[in-house]
Design a protein around this motif. Structure first.
Motif, mmCIF file in Angstrom:
data_model
loop_
_atom_site.group_PDB
_atom_site.id
_atom_site.type_symbol
_atom_site.label_atom_id
_atom_site.label_comp_id
_atom_site.label_asym_id
_atom_site.label_seq_id
_atom_site.Cartn_x
_atom_site.Cartn_y
_atom_site.Cartn_z
ATOM 1 N N HIS A 25 0.836 -1.320 -0.024
ATOM 2 C CA HIS A 25 0.048 0.083 -0.067
ATOM 3 C C HIS A 25 0.777 1.073 0.073
ATOM 4 C CE1 HIS A 25 -3.010 2.915 1.035
ATOM 5 N NE2 HIS A 25 -2.340 3.261 2.079
ATOM 6 N N LEU A 26 1.935 1.193 0.693
ATOM 7 C CA LEU A 26 2.881 2.404 0.800
ATOM 8 C C LEU A 26 3.663 2.559 -0.434
ATOM 9 C CD1 LEU A 26 3.785 2.042 4.682
ATOM 10 C CD2 LEU A 26 2.128 3.667 3.589
ATOM 11 N N PHE A 27 4.313 1.490 -0.899
ATOM 12 C CA PHE A 27 5.070 1.492 -2.120
ATOM 13 C C PHE A 27 4.461 0.598 -3.332
ATOM 14 C CE2 PHE A 27 7.629 1.315 1.826
ATOM 15 C CZ PHE A 27 8.183 2.733 1.825
ATOM 16 N N PRO A 28 3.540 1.065 -3.931
ATOM 17 C CA PRO A 28 2.726 0.500 -5.022
ATOM 18 C C PRO A 28 3.921 0.353 -6.436
ATOM 19 C CG PRO A 28 2.039 2.613 -4.910
ATOM 20 C CD PRO A 28 3.078 2.571 -3.772
ATOM 21 N N ILE A 29 4.948 -0.579 -6.193
ATOM 22 C CA ILE A 29 6.067 -0.438 -7.324
ATOM 23 C C ILE A 29 6.092 -1.973 -7.671
ATOM 24 C CG2 ILE A 29 8.254 0.153 -7.968
ATOM 25 C CD1 ILE A 29 8.423 1.941 -5.556
ATOM 26 N N TRP A 30 6.119 -2.051 -8.985
ATOM 27 C CA TRP A 30 6.033 -3.603 -9.475
ATOM 28 C C TRP A 30 7.204 -4.438 -8.843
ATOM 29 C CZ3 TRP A 30 10.046 -6.069 -12.194
ATOM 30 C CH2 TRP A 30 11.106 -5.405 -12.386
ATOM 31 N N TRP A 31 8.546 -3.985 -8.613
ATOM 32 C CA TRP A 31 9.565 -4.936 -7.958
ATOM 33 C C TRP A 31 9.307 -5.091 -6.668
ATOM 34 C CZ3 TRP A 31 12.498 -2.291 -4.547
ATOM 35 C CH2 TRP A 31 12.444 -1.127 -4.346
ATOM 36 N N VAL A 32 8.605 -4.020 -5.971
ATOM 37 C CA VAL A 32 8.246 -4.328 -4.664
ATOM 38 C C VAL A 32 7.276 -5.389 -4.495
ATOM 39 C CG1 VAL A 32 7.382 -3.157 -2.488
ATOM 40 C CG2 VAL A 32 8.874 -1.768 -3.851
ATOM 41 N N LEU A 34 6.853 -7.836 -6.550
ATOM 42 C CA LEU A 34 7.403 -9.114 -6.773
ATOM 43 C C LEU A 34 8.182 -9.704 -5.478
ATOM 44 C CD1 LEU A 34 8.111 -11.030 -9.038
ATOM 45 C CD2 LEU A 34 10.154 -9.892 -9.528
ATOM 46 N N ILE A 35 9.105 -8.741 -5.063
ATOM 47 C CA ILE A 35 9.914 -9.190 -3.751
ATOM 48 C C ILE A 35 8.850 -9.746 -2.660
ATOM 49 C CG2 ILE A 35 11.417 -8.296 -1.977
ATOM 50 C CD1 ILE A 35 12.719 -6.720 -4.047
ATOM 51 N N VAL A 37 5.698 -10.630 -2.685
ATOM 52 C CA VAL A 37 4.906 -11.955 -3.049
ATOM 53 C C VAL A 37 6.118 -13.335 -2.896
ATOM 54 C CG1 VAL A 37 4.091 -13.345 -4.940
ATOM 55 C CG2 VAL A 37 3.433 -10.845 -4.665
ATOM 56 N N VAL A 38 7.114 -13.302 -3.436
ATOM 57 C CA VAL A 38 8.094 -14.274 -3.091
ATOM 58 C C VAL A 38 8.267 -14.492 -1.701
ATOM 59 C CG1 VAL A 38 10.530 -14.939 -3.553
ATOM 60 C CG2 VAL A 38 9.205 -13.847 -5.507
ATOM 61 N N ILE A 39 8.702 -13.419 -0.995
ATOM 62 C CA ILE A 39 8.970 -13.482 0.544
ATOM 63 C C ILE A 39 7.849 -13.952 1.300
ATOM 64 C CG2 ILE A 39 9.729 -12.205 2.492
ATOM 65 C CD1 ILE A 39 11.560 -10.598 0.909
ATOM 66 N N LEU A 40 6.851 -13.659 1.139
ATOM 67 C CA LEU A 40 5.610 -13.943 1.799
ATOM 68 C C LEU A 40 5.164 -15.304 1.524
ATOM 69 C CD1 LEU A 40 3.276 -13.281 3.952
ATOM 70 C CD2 LEU A 40 1.864 -12.250 1.803
ATOM 71 N N SER A 41 5.309 -15.813 0.077
ATOM 72 C CA SER A 41 4.612 -17.159 -0.129
ATOM 73 C C SER A 41 5.558 -18.050 0.430
ATOM 74 C CB SER A 41 4.701 -17.384 -1.767
ATOM 75 O OG SER A 41 3.892 -16.336 -2.293
ATOM 76 N N SER A 42 7.002 -17.646 0.305
ATOM 77 C CA SER A 42 8.299 -18.602 0.966
ATOM 78 C C SER A 42 7.856 -18.829 2.390
ATOM 79 C CB SER A 42 9.364 -18.087 0.682
ATOM 80 O OG SER A 42 9.746 -18.076 -0.636
ATOM 81 N N SER A 71 -5.447 -13.069 -4.275
ATOM 82 C CA SER A 71 -6.404 -12.380 -4.674
ATOM 83 C C SER A 71 -6.626 -11.355 -3.826
ATOM 84 C CB SER A 71 -7.741 -13.414 -4.474
ATOM 85 O OG SER A 71 -7.757 -13.784 -2.973
ATOM 86 N N GLY A 72 -6.148 -11.083 -2.669
ATOM 87 C CA GLY A 72 -6.282 -9.891 -1.899
ATOM 88 C C GLY A 72 -5.248 -8.727 -2.436
ATOM 89 N N ILE A 73 -4.219 -9.107 -3.039
ATOM 90 C CA ILE A 73 -3.272 -8.351 -3.537
ATOM 91 C C ILE A 73 -3.882 -7.800 -4.841
ATOM 92 C CG2 ILE A 73 -1.120 -7.960 -4.775
ATOM 93 C CD1 ILE A 73 0.074 -9.929 -2.410
ATOM 94 N N ALA A 74 -4.432 -8.627 -5.465
ATOM 95 C CA ALA A 74 -5.028 -8.165 -6.900
ATOM 96 C C ALA A 74 -6.043 -7.527 -6.599
ATOM 97 C CB ALA A 74 -5.385 -9.696 -7.592
ATOM 98 N N LEU A 75 -6.819 -7.460 -5.711
ATOM 99 C CA LEU A 75 -8.299 -6.602 -5.313
ATOM 100 C C LEU A 75 -7.699 -5.398 -4.778
ATOM 101 C CD1 LEU A 75 -11.190 -6.402 -5.108
ATOM 102 C CD2 LEU A 75 -10.908 -7.032 -2.693
ATOM 103 N N LEU A 76 -6.801 -5.195 -3.922
ATOM 104 C CA LEU A 76 -5.947 -3.944 -3.475
ATOM 105 C C LEU A 76 -5.491 -2.854 -4.908
ATOM 106 C CD1 LEU A 76 -4.112 -5.106 -0.342
ATOM 107 C CD2 LEU A 76 -6.183 -3.492 -0.643
#
Length: 258
Positions: A25-32, A34-35, A37-42, A71-76
């Motif tokens: 929400h604070l940093f709506p940047i594509w590389w943020v 990606l990082i 999603v990978v860290i949270l999934s892991s 899905s939550g990230i997609a909705l946000l």
């Protein structure tokens, strides 16, 4: 020990999800994105794997939590109103935390008998369906192209068919292959439904709601059909009529003003 683990796992899962969504929400940047999603999934996978070594719980919990996060990230990504975004962050993080906490208490042999927990997982997956449909309709309105819309329709049909199979798996301890034919049917019908609903002059949030509503009723009746008692039409007739009346009333008295 298990009760303590229940709270710790829930707090870790919900807290990590909340921190990830706040950072997005604070940093709506594509590389943020990606990082995170990978860290949270892991992290969620390691958390699930560690707990699974201690108690025998179900993989459906991990898949449902991961699907809820995505899905939550997609909705946000398609919600502009600040207050609604904050509410969704709290809701998604709380849902993931509760799913893990409750899941620890549900042993594998009790998974298919815990009706309250199954209903919670089912409704969480229905929310995921709504979030993804809203996201796909938003994409189709942002990128106006016949080819891209066909891609959106196909993706929507596949997602809704797959989610239906996943929900049925919560109620029937059978091989996934035996449910695939019904999943394909739901997916194809949903594909046609998305194509029709998108012609209505409503916002993507409303279009997502209308598609998800009909899909929910369809997968619910397929679940009844697959059960031992089948569909009891005398009882379900009232449910169908009530849903139809509310659906029509929503279209005429509320949705047209949105």
């Amino acid at each position: 020990m298990q009760r303590m683990m229940q709270y710790v796992v829930g707090i870790l899962a919900g807290g990590s999800t909340a921190i990830s969504l706040i950072l997005l929400h604070l940093f709506p940047i594509w590389w943020v994105l990606l990082i995170i999603v990978v860290i949270l999934s892991s992290f969620l996978f390691v958390l699930f794997w560690y707990v699974k070594k201690v108690i025998d719980w179900h993989w459906n919990i991990f898949f449902a939590s991961l699907f809820t996060v995505f899905s939550g990230i997609a909705l946000l990504m398609v919600v502009d109103t600040l207050s609604i975004r904050k509410w969704f962050i709290v809701f998604i993080a709380s849902s993931v935390g509760l799913l893990h906490s409750w899941g620890v208490a549900e042993r594998l042999e009790e998974f298919y008998s815990g009706s309250t927990f199954r209903r919670y997982m089912m409704m969480l997956l229905v929310f995921d369906a709504y979030a993804l449909m809203t996201f796909l309709f938003a994409l189709s309105s942002f990128f106006v192209s016949t080819f891209f819309f066909l891609f959106v329709v196909i993706c929507g049909g596949i997602l809704l068919g797959g989610l239906a199979v996943h929900i049925w798996r919560l109620y029937f301890n059978v091989d996934r292959q035996s449910l695939l034919i019904w999943g394909w049917i739901i997916g194809l019908v949903s594909l046609e439904l998305i194509w029709i609903i998108h012609m209505l002059p409503f916002t993507y949030a409303v279009l997502g709601l209308l598609v998800t509503w009909i899909w929910y009723v369809m997968q619910l009746f397929v679940r009844f059909h697959l059960g031992e008692r089948g569909i009891i039409w005398k009882k379900q007739a009232i449910f169908l009529i009530g849903n139809a009346l509310v659906y029509i009333a929503l279209l005429f008295f509320f949705v047209r003003w949105v």
